[in-house]
Scaffold this motif. Structure first.
Motif, PDB file in Angstrom:
ATOM      1  N   TYR A 137      -0.778  -5.943  -2.743  1.00  0.00           N
ATOM      2  CA  TYR A 137      -1.683  -4.989  -2.356  1.00  0.00           C
ATOM      3  C   TYR A 137      -2.847  -4.921  -3.518  1.00  0.00           C
ATOM      4  CZ  TYR A 137      -3.640  -0.333  -1.518  1.00  0.00           C
ATOM      5  OH  TYR A 137      -4.636   0.427  -1.478  1.00  0.00           O
TER       6      TYR A 137
ATOM      7  N   GLU B 128       0.822  -1.027   0.093  1.00  0.00           N
ATOM      8  CA  GLU B 128      -0.006  -0.080   0.145  1.00  0.00           C
ATOM      9  C   GLU B 128       0.825   1.329   0.008  1.00  0.00           C
ATOM     10  OE1 GLU B 128      -3.833   1.977   2.467  1.00  0.00           O
ATOM     11  OE2 GLU B 128      -2.647   0.166   3.125  1.00  0.00           O
TER      12      GLU B 128
ATOM     13  N   TRP C 221       2.109   1.911  -3.427  1.00  0.00           N
ATOM     14  CA  TRP C 221       1.080   2.285  -4.412  1.00  0.00           C
ATOM     15  C   TRP C 221       1.200   3.650  -4.644  1.00  0.00           C
ATOM     16  CZ3 TRP C 221      -2.159   1.882  -8.016  1.00  0.00           C
ATOM     17  CH2 TRP C 221      -3.144   2.713  -8.118  1.00  0.00           C
ATOM     18  N   ARG C 222       1.985   4.541  -3.660  1.00  0.00           N
ATOM     19  CA  ARG C 222       1.733   5.828  -3.857  1.00  0.00           C
ATOM     20  C   ARG C 222       2.635   6.506  -5.090  1.00  0.00           C
ATOM     21  NH1 ARG C 222       0.925   4.890   1.338  1.00  0.00           N
ATOM     22  NH2 ARG C 222       0.383   6.288   2.912  1.00  0.00           N
TER      23      ARG C 222
END
Length: 175
Positions: A169, A81, A84-85
């Motif tokens: 994720y 997660e 993911w940014r």
């Protein structure tokens, strides 16, 4: 405004500056150049370094490659997660909301180039099959090598653990 004396001073200053540069270049060549062969003798610059016999040296440590399936089995979706940014600048996790790239809702297991309303590049249209974790791993490692001609400008994610965490994720979103 400009008389003969001013022009003479400017010209003399320019000549003096050029002379100073030439002398500095000559001096630096004399100080820092290693020279060439002189009078038929071979000139070697540098210092010899003694090395141990190659046969007696310890063998280099072998890099053990771990199969992606093993890394993926131990992947941490929570760490993915955070990774993911870097993707969210171009992709969305909301179904049907395309950005610069297609939305990634349910991407793990989805057929390649199957998002309606997104104009895929020729490089991605040429690919067959589904976005399995292994295929996503190959694409995320080096997008331009996996799909030559892709419009994705991302250079790739080098660490296999990071790719596995990100895919883990993405597998939690919409699957």
């Amino acid at each position: 405004m400009f008389d003969t004396m001013t022009i003479t001073k400017a010209g003399a200053s320019l000549c003096a500056a050029l002379l100073a540069l030439l002398l500095a270049g000559w001096a630096s060549d004399g100080l820092y150049s290693v020279g060439t062969a002189s009078h038929g003798e071979e000139h070697v610059s540098g210092y010899p370094i003694e090395v141990a016999d190659a046969g007696s040296a310890e063998p280099a440590e072998e890099v053990v490659e771990v199969a992606f399936a093993d890394v993926y089995a131990a992947a941490d979706a929570g760490a993915g997660e955070g990774l993911w940014r870097q993707c969210q600048a171009c992709h969305s996790l909301e179904q049907g909301a395309n950005g610069v790239g297609p939305y990634l809702y349910g991407v793990v297991g989805r057929a390649k180039h199957s998002v309606d309303g997104f104009n895929y590049s020729d490089g991605l249209r040429a690919l067959e099959g589904d976005w399995t974790p292994e295929n996503l791993n190959g694409f995320l490692e080096a997008p331009r090598e996996y799909a030559p001609g892709t419009a994705m400008a991302y250079n790739g994610m080098r660490k296999v653990e990071d790719r596995a965490n990100l895919i883990a994720y993405l597998a939690t979103i919409g699957n």
